[in-house]
Design a protein around this motif. Structure first.
Motif, PDB file in Angstrom:
ATOM      1  N   ASP A  87       0.832  -1.192   0.000  1.00  0.00           N
ATOM      2  CA  ASP A  87       0.000   0.000   0.000  1.00  0.00           C
ATOM      3  C   ASP A  87       0.871   1.248   0.000  1.00  0.00           C
ATOM      4  N   LYS A  88       0.248   2.389  -0.221  1.00  0.00           N
ATOM      5  CA  LYS A  88       0.937   3.668  -0.083  1.00  0.00           C
ATOM      6  C   LYS A  88       1.507   3.740   1.324  1.00  0.00           C
ATOM      7  N   ALA A  89       2.780   4.118   1.449  1.00  0.00           N
ATOM      8  CA  ALA A  89       3.459   4.101   2.749  1.00  0.00           C
ATOM      9  C   ALA A  89       3.636   5.505   3.283  1.00  0.00           C
ATOM     10  N   LEU A  90       3.386   5.656   4.564  1.00  0.00           N
ATOM     11  CA  LEU A  90       3.607   6.932   5.224  1.00  0.00           C
ATOM     12  C   LEU A  90       5.095   7.256   5.250  1.00  0.00           C
ATOM     13  N   PRO A  91       5.458   8.543   5.312  1.00  0.00           N
ATOM     14  CA  PRO A  91       6.868   8.870   5.505  1.00  0.00           C
ATOM     15  C   PRO A  91       7.341   8.291   6.828  1.00  0.00           C
ATOM     16  N   ASN A  92       8.620   7.946   6.925  1.00  0.00           N
ATOM     17  CA  ASN A  92       9.095   7.329   8.153  1.00  0.00           C
ATOM     18  C   ASN A  92      10.536   7.710   8.416  1.00  0.00           C
ATOM     19  N   THR A  93      10.922   7.608   9.662  1.00  0.00           N
ATOM     20  CA  THR A  93      12.287   7.904  10.077  1.00  0.00           C
ATOM     21  C   THR A  93      12.531   7.292  11.445  1.00  0.00           C
ATOM     22  N   THR A  94      13.781   7.301  11.863  1.00  0.00           N
ATOM     23  CA  THR A  94      14.136   6.876  13.216  1.00  0.00           C
ATOM     24  C   THR A  94      14.444   8.122  14.037  1.00  0.00           C
ATOM     25  N   ILE A  95      13.773   8.255  15.169  1.00  0.00           N
ATOM     26  CA  ILE A  95      13.984   9.403  16.049  1.00  0.00           C
ATOM     27  C   ILE A  95      14.715   8.929  17.299  1.00  0.00           C
ATOM     28  N   LYS A 208      11.966  -6.012   0.507  1.00  0.00           N
ATOM     29  CA  LYS A 208      10.790  -5.400  -0.104  1.00  0.00           C
ATOM     30  C   LYS A 208       9.513  -5.728   0.662  1.00  0.00           C
ATOM     31  N   LYS A 209       9.524  -6.816   1.420  1.00  0.00           N
ATOM     32  CA  LYS A 209       8.342  -7.176   2.212  1.00  0.00           C
ATOM     33  C   LYS A 209       8.182  -6.274   3.433  1.00  0.00           C
ATOM     34  N   VAL A 210       9.276  -5.662   3.883  1.00  0.00           N
ATOM     35  CA  VAL A 210       9.232  -4.851   5.097  1.00  0.00           C
ATOM     36  C   VAL A 210       8.476  -3.561   4.806  1.00  0.00           C
ATOM     37  N   GLU A 211       7.466  -3.288   5.596  1.00  0.00           N
ATOM     38  CA  GLU A 211       6.652  -2.092   5.402  1.00  0.00           C
ATOM     39  C   GLU A 211       7.509  -0.839   5.530  1.00  0.00           C
ATOM     40  N   GLY A 212       7.389   0.045   4.553  1.00  0.00           N
ATOM     41  CA  GLY A 212       8.092   1.324   4.627  1.00  0.00           C
ATOM     42  C   GLY A 212       9.418   1.379   3.898  1.00  0.00           C
ATOM     43  N   THR A 213       9.965   0.227   3.480  1.00  0.00           N
ATOM     44  CA  THR A 213      11.217   0.274   2.729  1.00  0.00           C
ATOM     45  C   THR A 213      10.946   0.801   1.313  1.00  0.00           C
ATOM     46  N   VAL A 214      11.944   1.451   0.753  1.00  0.00           N
ATOM     47  CA  VAL A 214      11.814   2.080  -0.569  1.00  0.00           C
ATOM     48  C   VAL A 214      12.798   1.408  -1.519  1.00  0.00           C
ATOM     49  N   ASP A 215      12.296   0.838  -2.605  1.00  0.00           N
ATOM     50  CA  ASP A 215      13.138   0.063  -3.521  1.00  0.00           C
ATOM     51  C   ASP A 215      14.353   0.850  -3.995  1.00  0.00           C
ATOM     52  N   ARG A 216      14.153   2.088  -4.355  1.00  0.00           N
ATOM     53  CA  ARG A 216      15.267   2.851  -4.935  1.00  0.00           C
ATOM     54  C   ARG A 216      16.333   3.192  -3.899  1.00  0.00           C
ATOM     55  N   GLU A 236      27.965  -5.003   2.406  1.00  0.00           N
ATOM     56  CA  GLU A 236      27.331  -3.859   3.057  1.00  0.00           C
ATOM     57  C   GLU A 236      25.958  -3.659   2.435  1.00  0.00           C
ATOM     58  N   VAL A 237      24.942  -3.632   3.289  1.00  0.00           N
ATOM     59  CA  VAL A 237      23.566  -3.469   2.844  1.00  0.00           C
ATOM     60  C   VAL A 237      23.106  -2.066   3.212  1.00  0.00           C
ATOM     61  N   ILE A 238      22.558  -1.356   2.243  1.00  0.00           N
ATOM     62  CA  ILE A 238      22.012  -0.029   2.478  1.00  0.00           C
ATOM     63  C   ILE A 238      20.508  -0.117   2.302  1.00  0.00           C
ATOM     64  N   VAL A 239      19.763   0.315   3.316  1.00  0.00           N
ATOM     65  CA  VAL A 239      18.307   0.185   3.297  1.00  0.00           C
ATOM     66  C   VAL A 239      17.674   1.511   3.695  1.00  0.00           C
ATOM     67  N   GLY A 240      16.810   2.020   2.842  1.00  0.00           N
ATOM     68  CA  GLY A 240      16.060   3.227   3.153  1.00  0.00           C
ATOM     69  C   GLY A 240      14.655   2.883   3.596  1.00  0.00           C
ATOM     70  N   GLY A 241      14.274   3.358   4.797  1.00  0.00           N
ATOM     71  CA  GLY A 241      12.926   3.127   5.313  1.00  0.00           C
ATOM     72  C   GLY A 241      12.809   1.809   6.060  1.00  0.00           C
ATOM     73  N   GLY A 242      11.666   1.624   6.706  1.00  0.00           N
ATOM     74  CA  GLY A 242      11.402   0.390   7.433  1.00  0.00           C
ATOM     75  C   GLY A 242      11.881   0.429   8.871  1.00  0.00           C
ATOM     76  N   GLN A 246      12.810  -4.889  11.974  1.00  0.00           N
ATOM     77  CA  GLN A 246      12.237  -5.662  10.875  1.00  0.00           C
ATOM     78  C   GLN A 246      13.210  -5.766   9.698  1.00  0.00           C
ATOM     79  N   VAL A 247      13.961  -4.698   9.457  1.00  0.00           N
ATOM     80  CA  VAL A 247      14.987  -4.744   8.409  1.00  0.00           C
ATOM     81  C   VAL A 247      16.078  -5.739   8.793  1.00  0.00           C
ATOM     82  N   ALA A 248      16.533  -5.668  10.045  1.00  0.00           N
ATOM     83  CA  ALA A 248      17.571  -6.591  10.508  1.00  0.00           C
ATOM     84  C   ALA A 248      17.086  -8.039  10.417  1.00  0.00           C
ATOM     85  N   LEU A 249      15.819  -8.266  10.758  1.00  0.00           N
ATOM     86  CA  LEU A 249      15.259  -9.615  10.688  1.00  0.00           C
ATOM     87  C   LEU A 249      15.212 -10.117   9.246  1.00  0.00           C
TER      88      LEU A 249
END
Length: 405
Positions: A87-95, A208-216, A236-242, A246-249
């Motif tokens: 689905d359309k994903a909300l903007p996300n970040t780590t605070i 790609k299954k992780v909610e909020g990750t961005v393919d690009r 080295e893995v670079i991941v935007g979002g999520g 869940q990304v680590a898993l």
């Protein structure tokens, strides 16, 4: 056969009949000398046979083939492989929150920027650790259409005792559009048509299954390190979002040896390194990966054209160009450099789409800023870009000289 939203599209019987008739005239000697009744009977029977064959083929293809299944079936087949359309994903970040060790940061805590135009919410509760801080994955309260830069989410709308401050150390990942059925079909085909267990392709699917990750904003870099005189392959893995965990898993579930991962963010920006322990059978496995750096690019274009051929002010032409540049910059894969050649092509395409002749262009110059700092294209007309950097378009301005207004 043609493939549409409903799957295989069968040929129209009239078109089938016309095609058979043409082939019969070209290839069957004496066909046109037969009585018209016999000709029509042969043609009609042939149309029935071919239509039945197409019925059978389309039923099979629309039911089971990853290449030809209709939209409904491709979603059902995806479910069988553990894939769901995103689905359309909300903007996300780590605070990151700072304060007294042991203080609980609750789920649902609201944090905003100074003017309250952006609001983000914690998705889980967590405890400030012994170092006096904790980082929590947060999602936007709305689908914001402008960037949220690093260190701007600093206002806690719900006060928590003994928490002194908070901030987002990195730019937020912007709103992600919903996955189209065509994009899902490609993702499902990649998953279904090959055995990719234990490979980078598996890792790509899991991320790609992780909610909020961005393919690009996801990429990988293989290298070698030397430990105690022995060369070792690392990734080295670079991941935007999520969500961080869940990304680590997803990374842990994709590989046999999780100790091959390293994080070496460009420019020694260690705040973009994520270290998470994933627990399996009561054993902790440390997973490390890197968050991308998202640069905000502003482009000022000086465009000169022959006078008398265009009747449009600079402001209006900027609006025409903005869609082209926004689509290019905001979809550019991480690690790829924006180029002057691509900028030129975007302007040419805009001219063609609006029925202007590109031959009237007499000069194009670009002035660039990245994160409000002056930047320039190199000898290859590229912006210097690290493998873990991506871009979003912040501002675009075109100063059009020679146009009539």
């Amino acid at each position: 056969m043609i493939i549409g939203n409903t799957g295989v599209i069968k040929d129209n019987p009239t078109d089938i009949r016309d095609d058979i008739l043409n082939q019969a005239i070209d290839n069957v000697e004496g066909f046109t000398n037969l009585p018209s009744g016999i000709q029509n009977n042969l043609l009609d029977e042939s149309v029935i046979v071919i239509s039945e064959i197409q019925d059978m083929l389309s039923n099979v293809m629309n039911s089971v083939s990853p290449l030809y299944a209709n939209d409904f079936m491709i979603l059902e087949l995806g479910e069988a492989f553990g894939l769901k359309i995103k689905d359309k994903a909300l903007p996300n970040t780590t605070i990151t929150f700072y304060g007294l060790a042991g203080v609980v940061i609750p789920e649902g805590l609201e944090i905003s920027n100074e003017d309250s135009s952006k609001k983000f919410i914690t998705t889980k509760s967590d405890i400030i650790n012994a170092s006096g801080q904790v980082s929590i994955y947060c999602e936007g309260a709305d689908y914001y259409d402008t960037p949220t830069p690093a260190n701007t989410l600093t206002v806690m709308l719900n006060q928590v005792l003994n928490v002194t401050s908070c901030t987002n150390l990195n730019d937020a990942v912007e709103t992600t559009p919903a996955e189209t059925i065509s994009e899902f079909r490609i993702r499902f085909q990649n998953r279904a048509l090959a055995n990719r267990s234990g490979t980078v392709a598996t890792l790509n699917d899991e991320l790609k299954k992780v909610e909020g990750t961005v393919d690009r904003l996801c990429t990988y870099q293989a290298s070698q390190i030397v430990e105690e005189g022995v060369s070792k392959a690392v990734l080295e893995v670079i991941v935007g979002g999520g969500d961080d965990y869940q990304v680590a898993l997803a990374i842990f579930n994709s590989v046999l040896y999780p100790d091959i991962f390293v994080s070496n963010p460009s420019n020694d920006e260690t705040n973009r390194t994520v270290n998470i322990n994933v627990t399996f059978n009561e054993v902790d496995f440390p997973i490390t990966y890197t968050r991308p750096k998202i640069n905000q690019l502003s482009i000022n274009i000086s465009l000169t054209v022959q006078s008398g051929f265009i009747n449009i002010p600079s402001e209006a032409f900027t609006l025409l160009l903005r869609t082209y540049f926004l689509n290019y910059i905001n979809n550019l894969k991480i690690g790829y450099s924006p180029t002057g050649y691509a900028f030129d092509d975007l302007i040419y395409q805009c001219f063609k789409d609006n029925f202007y002749n590109i031959s009237i262009i007499t000069g194009i110059n670009y002035t660039l800023t990245v994160n409000d700092e002056p930047a320039s294209l190199n000898a290859q007309r590229q912006l210097q870009t690290e493998f873990d950097e991506a871009y979003t378009l912040l501002n675009l301005q075109c100063n059009l000289t020679g146009a009539s207004v």
